[in-house]
Design a protein around this motif. Structure first.
Motif, mmCIF file in Angstrom:
data_model
loop_
_atom_site.group_PDB
_atom_site.id
_atom_site.type_symbol
_atom_site.label_atom_id
_atom_site.label_comp_id
_atom_site.label_asym_id
_atom_site.label_seq_id
_atom_site.Cartn_x
_atom_site.Cartn_y
_atom_site.Cartn_z
ATOM 1 N N TYR A 37 5.880 -4.521 -5.928
ATOM 2 C CA TYR A 37 6.160 -5.917 -6.264
ATOM 3 C C TYR A 37 6.202 -6.743 -4.993
ATOM 4 N N ASN A 38 5.390 -7.781 -4.957
ATOM 5 C CA ASN A 38 5.368 -8.679 -3.809
ATOM 6 C C ASN A 38 6.397 -9.788 -4.013
ATOM 7 N N GLU A 39 7.440 -9.764 -3.206
ATOM 8 C CA GLU A 39 8.551 -10.710 -3.393
ATOM 9 C C GLU A 39 8.146 -12.156 -3.155
ATOM 10 N N LEU A 40 7.150 -12.348 -2.332
ATOM 11 C CA LEU A 40 6.794 -13.721 -1.980
ATOM 12 C C LEU A 40 5.908 -14.369 -3.029
ATOM 13 N N THR A 41 5.033 -13.573 -3.644
ATOM 14 C CA THR A 41 4.111 -14.139 -4.618
ATOM 15 C C THR A 41 4.503 -13.807 -6.053
ATOM 16 N N GLY A 42 5.393 -12.843 -6.227
ATOM 17 C CA GLY A 42 5.770 -12.455 -7.584
ATOM 18 C C GLY A 42 4.699 -11.651 -8.300
ATOM 19 N N SER A 43 3.730 -11.143 -7.566
ATOM 20 C CA SER A 43 2.671 -10.359 -8.206
ATOM 21 C C SER A 43 2.706 -8.915 -7.713
ATOM 22 N N LEU A 44 1.900 -8.077 -8.337
ATOM 23 C CA LEU A 44 1.844 -6.664 -7.987
ATOM 24 C C LEU A 44 0.724 -6.430 -6.988
ATOM 25 N N PHE A 45 0.936 -5.516 -6.068
ATOM 26 C CA PHE A 45 -0.097 -5.269 -5.066
ATOM 27 C C PHE A 45 0.006 -3.830 -4.562
ATOM 28 N N PHE A 46 -0.945 -3.429 -3.750
ATOM 29 C CA PHE A 46 -0.924 -2.100 -3.143
ATOM 30 C C PHE A 46 -0.578 -2.191 -1.671
ATOM 31 N N LYS A 47 0.263 -1.315 -1.191
ATOM 32 C CA LYS A 47 0.497 -1.187 0.240
ATOM 33 C C LYS A 47 0.167 0.264 0.568
ATOM 34 N N ASP A 48 1.156 1.085 0.803
ATOM 35 C CA ASP A 48 0.897 2.491 1.093
ATOM 36 C C ASP A 48 1.172 3.336 -0.144
ATOM 37 N N THR A 49 0.642 4.528 -0.148
ATOM 38 C CA THR A 49 0.898 5.430 -1.261
ATOM 39 C C THR A 49 2.342 5.952 -1.207
ATOM 40 N N HIS A 50 2.906 6.199 -2.378
ATOM 41 C CA HIS A 50 4.251 6.740 -2.475
ATOM 42 C C HIS A 50 4.248 8.248 -2.668
ATOM 43 N N LEU A 51 3.096 8.867 -2.597
ATOM 44 C CA LEU A 51 3.028 10.303 -2.869
ATOM 45 C C LEU A 51 3.942 11.137 -1.970
ATOM 46 N N PRO A 52 3.935 10.912 -0.654
ATOM 47 C CA PRO A 52 4.836 11.719 0.191
ATOM 48 C C PRO A 52 6.302 11.545 -0.216
ATOM 49 N N GLU A 53 6.703 10.315 -0.516
ATOM 50 C CA GLU A 53 8.078 10.050 -0.941
ATOM 51 C C GLU A 53 8.388 10.756 -2.268
ATOM 52 N N MET A 54 7.430 10.755 -3.167
ATOM 53 C CA MET A 54 7.627 11.407 -4.463
ATOM 54 C C MET A 54 7.766 12.921 -4.290
ATOM 55 N N LEU A 55 6.972 13.488 -3.421
ATOM 56 C CA LEU A 55 7.065 14.937 -3.189
ATOM 57 C C LEU A 55 8.395 15.292 -2.537
ATOM 58 N N ARG A 56 8.878 14.414 -1.669
ATOM 59 C CA ARG A 56 10.206 14.648 -1.068
ATOM 60 C C ARG A 56 11.283 14.585 -2.147
ATOM 61 N N LEU A 57 11.182 13.574 -3.011
ATOM 62 C CA LEU A 57 12.159 13.440 -4.091
ATOM 63 C C LEU A 57 12.152 14.686 -4.974
ATOM 64 N N GLY A 58 10.980 15.219 -5.246
ATOM 65 C CA GLY A 58 10.870 16.427 -6.065
ATOM 66 C C GLY A 58 11.213 17.696 -5.312
ATOM 67 N N ARG A 59 11.606 17.544 -4.037
ATOM 68 C CA ARG A 59 11.877 18.718 -3.185
ATOM 69 C C ARG A 59 10.713 19.700 -3.260
ATOM 70 N N SER A 60 9.504 19.155 -3.314
ATOM 71 C CA SER A 60 8.335 20.019 -3.456
ATOM 72 C C SER A 60 8.179 20.929 -2.248
ATOM 73 N N ARG A 61 7.888 22.206 -2.532
ATOM 74 C CA ARG A 61 7.656 23.189 -1.476
ATOM 75 C C ARG A 61 6.219 23.694 -1.551
ATOM 76 N N ILE A 62 5.399 22.987 -2.297
ATOM 77 C CA ILE A 62 3.986 23.361 -2.392
ATOM 78 C C ILE A 62 3.282 22.896 -1.126
ATOM 79 N N ASP A 63 2.342 23.711 -0.669
ATOM 80 C CA ASP A 63 1.497 23.311 0.463
ATOM 81 C C ASP A 63 0.472 22.308 -0.023
ATOM 82 N N VAL A 64 0.621 21.048 0.392
ATOM 83 C CA VAL A 64 -0.360 20.048 -0.027
ATOM 84 C C VAL A 64 -0.878 19.287 1.178
#
Lengths: 161, 161, 161, 161
Positions: free
Chosen positions: C15-42
């Motif tokens: 969510y872009n706070e300045l424009t109120g629209s949706l956009f892409f910045k960086d991927t959240h995949l690493p953060e998601m894998l950390r949240l899942g405590r993933s121990r898979i080699d990826v």
């Protein structure tokens, strides 16, 4: 400029994945202020990181001394809710000419359902607008230090008689 | 008793899974007050659910009339941030003897990183403590209606010159 | 070792706070894998960050080439749901002897109510256990690439006829 | 159709606002499946709601009997992580011709940083694809019941020797 003194309490409790118990690490106040996009000038000091049931008279004296000697006239204190009123009384008896607002949380900030951000927002607003004195801000309300108790059955703060 | 008037704004935007766009459904104010364990007596009325960029003069007049005619002396209005100051001006010119605090959010409440709960906590505190007048509560601060603007570059509210 | 190719999609919208629209910045995949405590080699590679409605034939060819040439035999692709099946078809026609699982999300990961972590967990499990082929993992299920469509009314994936 | 047996564990722990301690109320499995927009046919039964350190031999026998006698061939069990491997062993010795996947969480689902949704997604995927046997799904991996231990230092599950 507002001074924030951190003493621990439910606000800052975290979940220890290895032991399955709750513990203190660092305060979440800076993160909470970022989340609130706060633009208030604040200075944060962590005085202790403890459950308020474990707070001693020496601990309360330490908090009082810091309130007396700090330069700021407006002070917010984050504190466990169980003995919030005890600390408020010590401060009322020892600190002059300052507006002090104590606040806490029923649920740790890091848990999904925390009231912490709401309480922090209201405490920072009350401290900017109330005359000198010692107050407790909880559940959207602001109580005078000598007219409030925590209802152990409901967990809510309420005025005396 | 505090009256809360809901007009929509970022506060209440939701994500539409089918279209991938943002939209309004119901207000989240009751849910936010529950999360904050609020014990304040409030009465919530939804006047409209719109983006503040789409708010017309008629809409602002409607808000003003409700502020004039409601029984409560303390009023919080949730509002989109883009034209928050325009509505504040209309209210200042039309409503007497009430304390009105307008507030908003930079990020929808339903998103993980919303400032909404912080702003709501502070707005409810300011409305209880400030003398009559029209104010804007954002980012932990409270501005007089005629001394504030939204900085479009930073998204933050700031005092005029 | 599992390769994860990121192409954008709802998964990674912010969510872009300045424009109120949706956009892409960086991927959240690493953060998601950390949240899942993933121990898979990826190994994670971002190929593009786009809405799948904007994905061109060239984009799909690029994804296919990366799937062909990477060393890993097990591949997960995060992708917008609207054209997930189109990309799956291109991959099925061009990539041999690999297990490829495409997945997406109905709600961005950064929003409170995202299905992304659930889908990622299932996609990573399916890719470890299924024989070579191209699959779509959504809503807890795994579909063969040539026996699935997105139901535009419900937003859900379902088997053909 | 997949059967889910709930036994409690970190997955389902909640924060008690009045006592400041963790406790069990109802299972969050239905809420988690809704969040994941799961379209899998599942039937959920709560067998007990306990910390796995308190699980007795009788409790494990009860779980085994339910696995034996239920109609479903695919079973997911949510379980505290501390004795996950003990229960897995009992099941392996007593239940024939079924695919059983035990899973857990390092952090309660209701806390912001839970791995629960990731683990549930992977467990439901593994149970649909693996041949009969007893498995433990944690951290994105799937272990055979007789080749896994919980590393008490890291909290992670790992293969033996």
């Amino acid at each position: 400029m507002i001074r924030i003194f951190v003493t621990g309490g439910t606000f800052d409790k975290e979940y220890n994945e290895l032991t399955g118990s709750l513990f203190f690490k660092d305060t979440h106040l800076p993160e909470m202020l970022r989340l609130g996009r706060s633009r208030i000038d604040v200075s944060i000091s962590t005085l202790m990181m403890i459950d308020s049931l474990e707070m001693t008279d020496e601990d309360r004296d330490l908090v009082a001394r810091h309130c007396e000697t700090c330069e700021e006239k407006q002070i917010v204190i984050t504190h466990g809710t169980d003995t919030l009123t005890d600390t408020a009384k010590i401060l009322a008896n020892n600190v002059r000419d300052k507006t002090i607002v104590l606040t806490g949380a029923m649920v740790p900030y890091k848990f999904g359902s925390s009231d912490g951000l709401f309480n922090l927002g209201s405490a920072l607003a009350f401290v900017q607008t109330l005359r000198t004195g010692v107050y407790i801000a909880m559940n959207g309300k602001c109580f005078n230090w000598n007219n409030v108790r925590k209802n152990k059955q409901t967990g809510m703060f309420e005025e005396l008689g």
